[in-house]
Scaffold this active site. Structure first.
Site, mmCIF file in Angstrom:
data_model
loop_
_atom_site.group_PDB
_atom_site.id
_atom_site.type_symbol
_atom_site.label_atom_id
_atom_site.label_comp_id
_atom_site.label_asym_id
_atom_site.label_seq_id
_atom_site.Cartn_x
_atom_site.Cartn_y
_atom_site.Cartn_z
ATOM 1 C CB SER A 47 29.930 -35.479 -2.779
ATOM 2 O OG SER A 47 30.663 -35.042 -1.653
ATOM 3 C CB CYS A 87 23.335 -41.553 -5.906
ATOM 4 S SG CYS A 87 22.276 -42.759 -5.132
ATOM 5 C CG PHE A 129 20.978 -32.005 -0.860
ATOM 6 C CD1 PHE A 129 19.883 -31.961 -1.730
ATOM 7 C CD2 PHE A 129 22.256 -32.031 -1.418
ATOM 8 C CE1 PHE A 129 20.061 -31.935 -3.113
ATOM 9 C CE2 PHE A 129 22.441 -32.009 -2.795
ATOM 10 C CZ PHE A 129 21.340 -31.963 -3.640
ATOM 11 C CD GLU A 165 25.410 -28.950 5.779
ATOM 12 O OE1 GLU A 165 25.140 -30.141 6.015
ATOM 13 O OE2 GLU A 165 26.488 -28.587 5.263
#
Ligand code: NAD
Length: 486
Positions: free
Chosen positions: A228, A283, A151, A178
């Protein structure tokens, strides 16, 4: 802004398809309002996308690469022309600031530019290997490939894979997050406008179920994943157990080692920006600062900088109510265990956007390595400071992390910097840089539990991931002098 978008659709064979599925709401995290819906696709949709991609593959893969990249030259001009609209869309579906959204689309442009250079990078590998005998290497596409996105960068992360994989001759199925699926529908529209043949690029929306279906589908040759570590492991194991090529990028806990000789203003500025940019949902965010020796002055300056970062102005929201609660739980737990919250972003509310999911910039000092907040990915605008006595201890702490995306050092000493460059266990190293993202043509990718699989996801390294190498040896002159290899 009360913006609404039409329902998100799947994009298969060059057409937006009627959905008729269960849907999820798409929420603008900066005010909590519903802006669209996204379909939860199933196996039938994936089958249709794989079929259309497989049908498009023979023609697309046999189109010369110099022609294939023409689509991306045109696509790049569309990204430039629509930059403002695309940035606004990114801002609305993700919650980051407008400036961060512009930077994200600009990065997509840079990634597209790189794909335009692929003919120069994959050409020219031919050699006379023996008398009268020539060997050459060609990079052949894999077939139908899939790209699964997270996302936090609705626009940029899809561009880590789309231009390179497609310019190299593959046909792609993208599964966006999503939470932020609207940008991918715009990407599909612009690729079509740029002249990409129908079926070469497809979008199938959904959640866990469709990701599992992608890993299992016999018509898909390779899967790239960004998200993740927990899900990266699931995807990597499942896709490779189905004998697919897989590259799965996971989460991170990036360490920023600050030495007492670091330039105070530059360091404070960089550290605060690195931990709070994109609300810490990067990240590459610096989430753990390792302070070596006496660094109180720098810590004070970092707090001063953090206080200038204001939610709703130069700090966006986090993605969801659950994310806000998770981040605040980490802070509270650390405080209970004795850490000192110097700047506290809990319970942040932005006037006029009371439904938004905001966490203010947070700086926590005297965190110890055993605390969850020191080890786990928080994914919010939170900096923990762990104090150590010397550089060896700092590097050991960095090495002990399960992750290995990025590590930075702030110092004016060349030898200290060199020591960190040599000994940090991370794929991307920064010296006096808080977010050491390698720009094109250098490739992006971490180590350890931040990446599973070989190759990096962008840059030159991605050529190897998206292609098979065909080695052809030829001999046309029977009269050539013979030796044992002829
Ligand atoms: P996520 O892992 O929850 O989701 C990523 C994708 O996997 C989404 O498309 C989602 O639909 C799907 N998914 C979620 N749960 C699943 C499950 N159980 N089984 C199969 N598929 C599932 O990640 P996110 O919350 O969207 O993104 C944030 C994470 O992504 C952070 O950990 C961040 O560090 C990481 N990230 C890493 C990089 C990198 O380069 N290493 C880049 C961006 C983001």
């Amino acid at each position: 802004m009360d913006t609404k978008y039409s329902e998100v659709k799947n994009y298969i064979g060059g057409k937006f398809t009627k959905n008729g599925h269960k849907t999820l709401d798409v929420i603008n995290p900066s005010d909590g309002k519903v802006i669209s819906t996204v379909p939860l696709s199933g196996m039938k949709d994936l089958d249709a996308a794989v079929k259309s991609a497989a049908e498009a593959f023979p023609k697309w893969s046999s189109t010369p690469v110099k022609e294939r990249v023409q689509v991306f030259y045109r696509y790049k001009t569309l990204l430039e022309k629509n930059l403002k609209e695309l940035a606004e869309l990114t801002q609305i579906e993700n919650g980051k600031t407008y400036d961060e959204s512009v930077a994200e689309v600009e990065k997509s442009i840079e990634l597209t530019e790189f794909a335009c250079s692929l003919p120069q990078l994959i050409g020219g590998e031919v050699l006379e290997v023996s008398s009268g005998v020539e060997c050459r290497i060609e990079h052949k596409p894999l077939g139908v490939v899939a790209s699964i996105a997270p996302f936090n960068f609705p626009h940029m992360v899809p561009h880590w894979t789309i231009p390179n994989a497609i310019a190299l001759g593959n046909c792609m199925i993208l599964k966006p997050s999503e939470h932020v699926p609207i940008s991918s529908n715009r990407i599909a529209e612009m690729l079509k406008e740029a002249g990409l043949p129908d079926g070469v690029f497809n979008v199938v929306n959904g959640d866990k179920e469709i990701v599992e279906a992608i890993c299992d589908h016999p018509g898909i040759a390779a899967v790239s994943f960004v998200g993740s570590t927990k899900v990266a492991k699931i995807v990597y194991k499942r896709a490779t157990s189905n004998l697919k090529r897989c590259l799965a990028l996971g989460g991170a806990k990036n360490h920023l080692i600050v030495l007492p000789d670091a330039h105070p203003d530059m360091t404070a500025n960089n550290v605060a920006a690195s931990m709070s940019g994109c609300a810490g949902q990067r990240c590459m965010a610096a989430s753990a600062m390792v302070g070596v020796g006496e660094i109180d002055d720098i810590v004070k300056k970092i707090c001063d900088e953090a206080k200038k970062i204001i939610a709703g102005k130069n700090l966006g929201s986090v993605i969801s109510k659950e994310a806000k609660e998770r981040i605040e739980r980490y802070i509270t737990e650390a405080e209970k265990l004795g850490a000192k919250v110097l700047v506290d972003g809990r319970n942040t509310v932005v006037t006029g956007k009371e439904g938004g999911f905001y966490v203010g910039p947070t700086v926590i000092d005297h965190v110890t390595p055993d605390m969850a907040i020191a080890k786990e990915e928080v994914f919010g605008p939170v900096l923990v400071i762990i104090r150590v006595k010397d550089l060896n201890e700092a590097v050991k702490l960095e090495n002990d992390s399960e992750y290995g995306n990025a590590a930075s050092v702030f110092t004016q000493s060349g030898s200290a910097a060199r020591y960190v460059m040599d000994h940090a266990s991370a794929g991307m190293i920064g010296v006096n840089i808080g977010v050491p993202v390698p720009r094109e043509p250098f490739s992006f990718g971490g180590w350890n539990e931040s990446k599973f699989g070989v190759c990096d996801i962008t840059g030159k390294s991605s050529i190897e991931f998206w292609t098979l190498q065909k080695k052809t040896t030829t001999k046309w002159n029977p009269e050539a002098k013979k030796n044992w290899m002829s």
